[in-house]
Design a protein around this motif. Structure first.
Motif, mmCIF file in Angstrom:
data_model
loop_
_atom_site.group_PDB
_atom_site.id
_atom_site.type_symbol
_atom_site.label_atom_id
_atom_site.label_comp_id
_atom_site.label_asym_id
_atom_site.label_seq_id
_atom_site.Cartn_x
_atom_site.Cartn_y
_atom_site.Cartn_z
ATOM 1 N N UNK A 43 68.085 48.913 33.941
ATOM 2 C CA UNK A 43 69.506 48.567 33.781
ATOM 3 C C UNK A 43 70.339 49.406 32.945
ATOM 4 N N UNK A 44 69.712 50.265 32.355
ATOM 5 C CA UNK A 44 70.421 51.450 31.398
ATOM 6 C C UNK A 44 70.800 52.424 32.699
ATOM 7 N N UNK A 45 69.752 52.913 33.442
ATOM 8 C CA UNK A 45 70.044 53.925 34.310
ATOM 9 C C UNK A 45 71.138 53.303 35.300
ATOM 10 N N UNK A 46 70.844 52.085 35.585
ATOM 11 C CA UNK A 46 72.199 51.696 36.720
ATOM 12 C C UNK A 46 73.556 51.697 36.143
ATOM 13 N N UNK A 47 73.588 51.246 34.930
ATOM 14 C CA UNK A 47 74.861 51.175 34.130
ATOM 15 C C UNK A 47 75.456 52.682 34.038
ATOM 16 N N UNK A 48 74.467 53.501 33.797
ATOM 17 C CA UNK A 48 75.066 54.801 33.782
ATOM 18 C C UNK A 48 75.543 55.401 34.923
ATOM 19 N N UNK A 49 74.820 55.017 35.987
ATOM 20 C CA UNK A 49 74.967 55.288 37.484
ATOM 21 C C UNK A 49 76.412 55.059 38.011
ATOM 22 N N UNK A 50 76.584 53.917 37.749
ATOM 23 C CA UNK A 50 77.943 53.015 38.067
ATOM 24 C C UNK A 50 79.070 54.019 37.587
ATOM 25 N N UNK A 51 78.998 54.379 35.936
ATOM 26 C CA UNK A 51 79.968 55.098 35.431
ATOM 27 C C UNK A 51 80.017 56.721 36.161
ATOM 28 N N UNK A 52 79.031 57.194 36.430
ATOM 29 C CA UNK A 52 78.948 58.513 36.886
ATOM 30 C C UNK A 52 79.581 58.440 38.198
ATOM 31 N N UNK A 53 79.332 57.501 38.982
ATOM 32 C CA UNK A 53 80.084 57.619 40.410
ATOM 33 C C UNK A 53 81.569 57.306 40.187
ATOM 34 N N UNK A 54 82.061 56.767 39.223
ATOM 35 C CA UNK A 54 83.428 56.749 39.039
ATOM 36 C C UNK A 54 84.153 57.918 38.682
ATOM 37 N N UNK A 55 83.252 58.363 37.723
ATOM 38 C CA UNK A 55 83.914 59.870 37.109
ATOM 39 C C UNK A 55 83.886 60.931 38.454
#
Length: 378
Positions: A343-355
């Motif tokens: 869950x943590x990794x996926x949450x961070x990945x979503x943000x990284x994609x946007x940035x």
């Protein structure tokens, strides 16, 4: 109860994880003390979105009916354009990760949820002390001696550190796992709920990465805008209000109504997104960490509260059915670490994609995988 299982527990922290753990354990007959440094009636943050897997734990705690009466449930997610009309692009049936008899999600005020959980813990027999703190502890082979802020010393079979993202318990255990920034910051505001807002809608792009809102009751809601992390600490409350109103001007449709309601400087909050997960056992001897003390994810998947509640449920189950020892701690790690880390990794990945403005980002696929994961009980 198992004849060799825990008899006395200290819970440090009265947030979601700590209150839920105290309730489960006290209800099973364990002597539970809970200490919370803040006063009663204090809760960090304004509103919270709870997905179905969180609601499943609240139902197991026996508080779902009280939560449902004070929260706002919804089963769809809207995606809107950043055009002048805030055009609704798609309405997506949300995943009912808690099962078909629970809403896909609810929004509610954090203070209301905290009060319900504190009352449930006390009704189960836990003793709650607010405005109290732990000064230190010594971990022995059979118990933990705890020194409190008032000088008192007591022994417990187990200590649960549920004292949040900046956990003093984690630091006292020598676990080097401090939260790391993701590069994003979020503006939040609480206000009255316009009649047109009955669920969460998300706007991707515009002045921020994401703008959205969530009803938290019949007469309340919170709204948020995610941007690049900036140094905002020097802004006064009125200045914060003007910044958020300026960003909100770039969104329309229901946001036009929301912006008109953003008039109270004290209702504005700005924080940065952090993340961490202890990638290994969450205990050192008979002291164990749960909730934000063990893992924190940015709110891109709205799973932080759910994962904290799941920690409490799994830990309480193990502590009341198995003897305390390495086998129990290994089982706890096996059941919670992979799920929380995903869950943590996926949450961070979503943000990284946007940035990164990643053109190959598979947001629906990632969200679908996490929904499938958390639909299975922890």
């Amino acid at each position: 109860m198992h004849p060799l299982s825990v008899q006395s527990v200290l819970v440090v922290g009265g947030g979601l994880a700590g209150s839920a753990a105290a309730t489960f354990l006290a209800r099973a007959g364990v002597q539970v003390d809970l200490v919370e440094a803040s006063g009663r009636g204090h809760a960090i943050g304004s509103g919270i979105t709870l997905q179905g897997n969180a609601l499943r734990v609240l139902r197991d705690l026996g508080v779902w009916e009280r939560v449902a009466a004070r929260a706002w449930g919804f089963d769809t997610l809207g995606i809107r354009a950043t055009d002048e009309a805030g055009t609704l692009l798609v309405e997506i049936p949300d995943n009912r990760t808690g099962g078909p008899d629970l809403p896909a999600a609810v929004g509610m005020q954090r203070l209301v949820l905290a009060a319900i959980l504190h009352e449930a813990a006390e009704a189960a027999g836990a003793k709650l002390r607010f405005g109290a703190q732990v000064n230190g502890f010594e971990v022995g082979p059979d118990d933990v001696e705890v020194t409190f802020g008032d000088g008192a010393r007591l022994r417990y079979d187990v200590v649960i550190g549920a004292d949040g993202v900046r956990s003093a318990t984690r630091r006292a255990l020598g676990i080097d796992c401090e939260p790391q920034p993701t590069g994003m910051g979020i503006w939040r505001a609480v206000c009255a709920r316009p009649a047109s807002i009955t669920r969460t809608d998300l706007y991707y792009g515009g002045p921020g990465y994401i703008a959205g809102y969530c009803p938290t009751g019949a007469d309340s809601m919170y709204a948020y805008i995610v941007e690049d992390a900036r140094e905002r600490s020097g802004l006064s409350k009125p200045e914060q209000l003007e910044v958020m109103r300026g960003l909100a001007a770039g969104y329309h449709g229901p946001w036009d109504e929301v912006r008109a309601l953003l008039t109270d400087p004290e209702a504005i909050n700005y924080t940065r997104f952090d993340h961490h997960v202890i990638d290994g056992p969450w205990n050192r001897g008979r002291v164990v960490l749960i909730g934000d003390a063990a893992h924190v994810c940015p709110p891109t998947l709205a799973q932080g509260g759910a994962q904290a509640l799941e920690d409490a449920a799994v830990l309480a189950e193990l502590l009341t059915t198995e003897p305390v020892g390495e086998a129990l701690w290994k089982r706890f790690t096996q059941r919670r670490l992979p799920r929380a880390k995903a869950v943590v990794d996926a949450s961070v990945q979503l943000g990284r994609w946007m940035v990164d403005h990643d053109p190959d980002a598979d947001v629906p696929g990632l969200m679908g995988r996490i929904a499938a994961l958390v639909t299975t009980p922890a």
